[in-house]
Write a protein that holds these residues in place. Sequence first.
Motif, PDB file in Angstrom:
ATOM      1  N   ALA A  18       0.853  -1.207   0.000  1.00 14.87           N
ATOM      2  CA  ALA A  18       0.000   0.000   0.000  1.00 14.87           C
ATOM      3  C   ALA A  18       0.884   1.251   0.000  1.00 14.87           C
ATOM      4  O   ALA A  18       0.598   2.218  -0.726  1.00 14.87           O
ATOM      5  CB  ALA A  18      -0.905  -0.010   1.225  1.00 14.87           C
ATOM      6  N   LYS A  48       3.878   1.566  -1.170  1.00 12.27           N
ATOM      7  CA  LYS A  48       4.511   1.715  -2.490  1.00 12.27           C
ATOM      8  C   LYS A  48       3.535   2.417  -3.452  1.00 12.27           C
ATOM      9  O   LYS A  48       3.922   3.299  -4.222  1.00 12.27           O
ATOM     10  CB  LYS A  48       4.864   0.330  -3.039  1.00 12.27           C
ATOM     11  CG  LYS A  48       6.270   0.276  -3.643  1.00 12.27           C
ATOM     12  CD  LYS A  48       6.461  -1.018  -4.344  1.00 12.27           C
ATOM     13  CE  LYS A  48       7.312  -2.006  -3.570  1.00 12.27           C
ATOM     14  NZ  LYS A  48       7.392  -3.301  -4.208  1.00 12.27           N
ATOM     15  N   ALA A  49       2.262   2.002  -3.400  1.00 14.75           N
ATOM     16  CA  ALA A  49       1.253   2.626  -4.278  1.00 14.75           C
ATOM     17  C   ALA A  49       1.112   4.106  -3.939  1.00 14.75           C
ATOM     18  O   ALA A  49       1.034   4.956  -4.829  1.00 14.75           O
ATOM     19  CB  ALA A  49      -0.092   1.915  -4.103  1.00 14.75           C
ATOM     20  N   SER A  83       4.125   6.006  -5.269  1.00 11.57           N
ATOM     21  CA  SER A  83       4.194   6.125  -6.727  1.00 11.57           C
ATOM     22  C   SER A  83       3.150   7.116  -7.265  1.00 11.57           C
ATOM     23  O   SER A  83       3.306   7.628  -8.371  1.00 11.57           O
ATOM     24  CB  SER A  83       4.053   4.753  -7.391  1.00 11.57           C
ATOM     25  OG  SER A  83       2.738   4.335  -7.305  1.00 11.57           O
ATOM     26  N   LEU A  84       2.079   7.363  -6.496  1.00 13.44           N
ATOM     27  CA  LEU A  84       1.049   8.299  -6.986  1.00 13.44           C
ATOM     28  C   LEU A  84       1.165   9.700  -6.376  1.00 13.44           C
ATOM     29  O   LEU A  84       0.404  10.593  -6.727  1.00 13.44           O
ATOM     30  CB  LEU A  84      -0.349   7.734  -6.713  1.00 13.44           C
ATOM     31  CG  LEU A  84      -0.765   6.554  -7.590  1.00 13.44           C
ATOM     32  CD1 LEU A  84      -2.119   6.029  -7.153  1.00 13.44           C
ATOM     33  CD2 LEU A  84      -0.841   6.953  -9.073  1.00 13.44           C
ATOM     34  N   GLU A  97       1.472  -8.033  -7.003  1.00 15.23           N
ATOM     35  CA  GLU A  97       1.138  -7.205  -8.173  1.00 15.23           C
ATOM     36  C   GLU A  97      -0.351  -6.891  -8.233  1.00 15.23           C
ATOM     37  O   GLU A  97      -0.764  -5.772  -8.546  1.00 15.23           O
ATOM     38  CB  GLU A  97       1.551  -7.925  -9.449  1.00 15.23           C
ATOM     39  CG  GLU A  97       2.977  -7.623  -9.812  1.00 15.23           C
ATOM     40  CD  GLU A  97       3.374  -8.290 -11.113  1.00 15.23           C
ATOM     41  OE1 GLU A  97       2.540  -8.336 -12.035  1.00 15.23           O
ATOM     42  OE2 GLU A  97       4.515  -8.782 -11.172  1.00 15.23           O
ATOM     43  N   MET A 102      -1.254  -4.441  -5.642  1.00 22.30           N
ATOM     44  CA  MET A 102      -0.811  -3.115  -6.082  1.00 22.30           C
ATOM     45  C   MET A 102      -1.893  -2.522  -6.994  1.00 22.30           C
ATOM     46  O   MET A 102      -2.255  -1.343  -6.880  1.00 22.30           O
ATOM     47  CB  MET A 102       0.517  -3.276  -6.845  1.00 22.30           C
ATOM     48  CG  MET A 102       1.122  -1.979  -7.250  1.00 22.30           C
ATOM     49  SD  MET A 102       1.586  -1.066  -5.782  1.00 22.30           S
ATOM     50  CE  MET A 102       2.832  -0.048  -6.394  1.00 22.30           C
ATOM     51  N   GLN A 103      -2.410  -3.385  -7.889  1.00 26.26           N
ATOM     52  CA  GLN A 103      -3.466  -2.957  -8.816  1.00 26.26           C
ATOM     53  C   GLN A 103      -4.703  -2.468  -8.037  1.00 26.26           C
ATOM     54  O   GLN A 103      -5.316  -1.467  -8.398  1.00 26.26           O
ATOM     55  CB  GLN A 103      -3.841  -4.166  -9.674  1.00 26.26           C
ATOM     56  CG  GLN A 103      -4.581  -3.842 -10.930  1.00 26.26           C
ATOM     57  CD  GLN A 103      -4.867  -5.115 -11.716  1.00 26.26           C
ATOM     58  OE1 GLN A 103      -4.253  -6.164 -11.491  1.00 26.26           O
ATOM     59  NE2 GLN A 103      -5.781  -5.012 -12.642  1.00 26.26           N
ATOM     60  N   PHE A 122      -4.771  -1.158  -4.979  1.00 23.53           N
ATOM     61  CA  PHE A 122      -4.502   0.161  -4.389  1.00 23.53           C
ATOM     62  C   PHE A 122      -4.472   1.252  -5.456  1.00 23.53           C
ATOM     63  O   PHE A 122      -4.956   2.362  -5.234  1.00 23.53           O
ATOM     64  CB  PHE A 122      -3.184   0.145  -3.599  1.00 23.53           C
ATOM     65  CG  PHE A 122      -3.278  -0.706  -2.361  1.00 23.53           C
ATOM     66  CD1 PHE A 122      -4.245  -0.446  -1.404  1.00 23.53           C
ATOM     67  CD2 PHE A 122      -2.418  -1.779  -2.160  1.00 23.53           C
ATOM     68  CE1 PHE A 122      -4.357  -1.230  -0.263  1.00 23.53           C
ATOM     69  CE2 PHE A 122      -2.529  -2.569  -1.022  1.00 23.53           C
ATOM     70  CZ  PHE A 122      -3.493  -2.293  -0.079  1.00 23.53           C
ATOM     71  N   MET A 123      -3.886   0.918  -6.609  1.00 23.06           N
ATOM     72  CA  MET A 123      -3.818   1.924  -7.687  1.00 23.06           C
ATOM     73  C   MET A 123      -5.232   2.304  -8.139  1.00 23.06           C
ATOM     74  O   MET A 123      -5.516   3.472  -8.391  1.00 23.06           O
ATOM     75  CB  MET A 123      -3.013   1.398  -8.879  1.00 23.06           C
ATOM     76  CG  MET A 123      -1.556   1.171  -8.574  1.00 23.06           C
ATOM     77  SD  MET A 123      -0.735   2.655  -8.017  1.00 23.06           S
ATOM     78  CE  MET A 123       0.248   3.070  -9.386  1.00 23.06           C
ATOM     79  N   ASN A 124      -6.120   1.300  -8.255  1.00 19.57           N
ATOM     80  CA  ASN A 124      -7.505   1.572  -8.667  1.00 19.57           C
ATOM     81  C   ASN A 124      -8.198   2.469  -7.653  1.00 19.57           C
ATOM     82  O   ASN A 124      -8.837   3.467  -8.021  1.00 19.57           O
ATOM     83  CB  ASN A 124      -8.303   0.270  -8.770  1.00 19.57           C
ATOM     84  CG  ASN A 124      -8.128  -0.403 -10.118  1.00 19.57           C
ATOM     85  OD1 ASN A 124      -7.650   0.217 -11.059  1.00 19.57           O
ATOM     86  ND2 ASN A 124      -8.500  -1.664 -10.219  1.00 19.57           N
ATOM     87  N   THR A 179     -11.342  -4.715  -9.131  1.00 19.18           N
ATOM     88  CA  THR A 179     -10.849  -4.669  -7.748  1.00 19.18           C
ATOM     89  C   THR A 179     -11.605  -5.670  -6.879  1.00 19.18           C
ATOM     90  O   THR A 179     -11.009  -6.432  -6.111  1.00 19.18           O
ATOM     91  CB  THR A 179     -11.049  -3.238  -7.183  1.00 19.18           C
ATOM     92  OG1 THR A 179     -10.311  -2.352  -8.012  1.00 19.18           O
ATOM     93  CG2 THR A 179     -10.587  -3.114  -5.753  1.00 19.18           C
TER      94      THR A 179
END
Length: 374
Positions: free
Chosen positions: A219, A221-222, A225-226, A253, A256-257, A259-261, A331
């Motif tokens: 989390a 890392k996400a 990165s944002l 991975e 990560m997707q 959290f990114m969403n 998600t």
Amino acid sequence: MKRRGRNKMLTLKSLLLVISEFFKALGKSHTYSIRRNGYVMFGILWGIPVPIVTVSIGLYLSGMEYNIQNMIGEISRNPMHIFFLLHPVIFGVVFGAMGTVRDEKEKQKLEFKENLITKNAELAFANKKLKQLDEMKDNFLSMISHELKTPLTVVQGYVTFVKKGKAGPVTEKQEEVLGIAEEQTHHLDHLIGDLVELSRIESGEFSIEQEPVDIVSVARKAVSSLKQSFDDNEVDLEDKLSDKPFFVIADPERMMQVFMNLLGNAKKFTPPGGKVTVESKVKGDIIEISVSDTGIGIPGDKVNKVFDRFYQVDSTGKRKYGGCGLGLAITKSILKMHDESVIKVESEPGKGSRFFFEMTKCENNNGDKKGEEL
Ligand code: ADP
């Protein structure tokens, strides 16, 4: 006591129903038709012995000989015999009415059965059609995704190539325009990626890795990165994640997707000046991770629909926010594959939304519990 009272009511109700059906049958010609209703003849035959027996008893009691003349005399002397004489007719009518009720019931049963067979056939047909449509949709989805993905990758490559000046010098204006084109191809690429993902989930081709993962660090890392894109949008991004690692069995991975969403949506639906918070709360072996924002929120009647595929609260042509309504559906599926984890949302229009889910602590490869205590 209550039950007995209810049973009594039911018996009384069914008795009243039988009586009303009987009286209704008296008004139907079928009740009086010897030809169409076998019960009429049956009733008449049952009724015939009644006057014979009663007249015979009358003759026997008066000590008279058994012949037609004496019989007629007995009948005219005792008017009760007129009533007994009518018995074949009365029995014929009563049995006839019973026959009518029975025949109607049989007819209804037959109609019901026929209806059921027709409905069953219709249902089987509709089911087959639905299956075909579902297959067609899956094939269409994967065909579209792949057919779009390949040319788009080529276009993307060439736009970047030209923008970087590798095909000759580029003016400032051209670079700006190519930048917009590049951004749009990225956007399209993202949408196609979602479509491919969804078709893989639906066809069962989608699988996840199962390994011990420190979910807090994924989390975090996400978030980092944002961070830059949140700053660009003037939305504050706060990290309220635990300082300690928390290990769960997951696919890093895919998580990560997730959290990114969630973060991507929070950023998209939060106007400049707003705030997004990523937070974790540990309760024993469970960690709850949430992404909350102070954005536009979701109306109460739509809150549960946001996880449906292709659903967008604002689906009008004039809508302000991009996307195609697949992020949350993906998600949700990814989290479901992780130990049946369920994503939930609380939201208030104008105030913001909070998306959250729970995961369970795992044992590490040596069999020790990992997480808080590490
Ligand atoms: P997309 O964002 O691509 O439209 P999603 O599946 O991610 O698709 O989200 C579906 C819909 O849920 C969005 O279109 C939006 O209406 C609503 N939604 C999702 N996240 C938020 C949020 N943080 N705040 C307000 N609305 C949201």
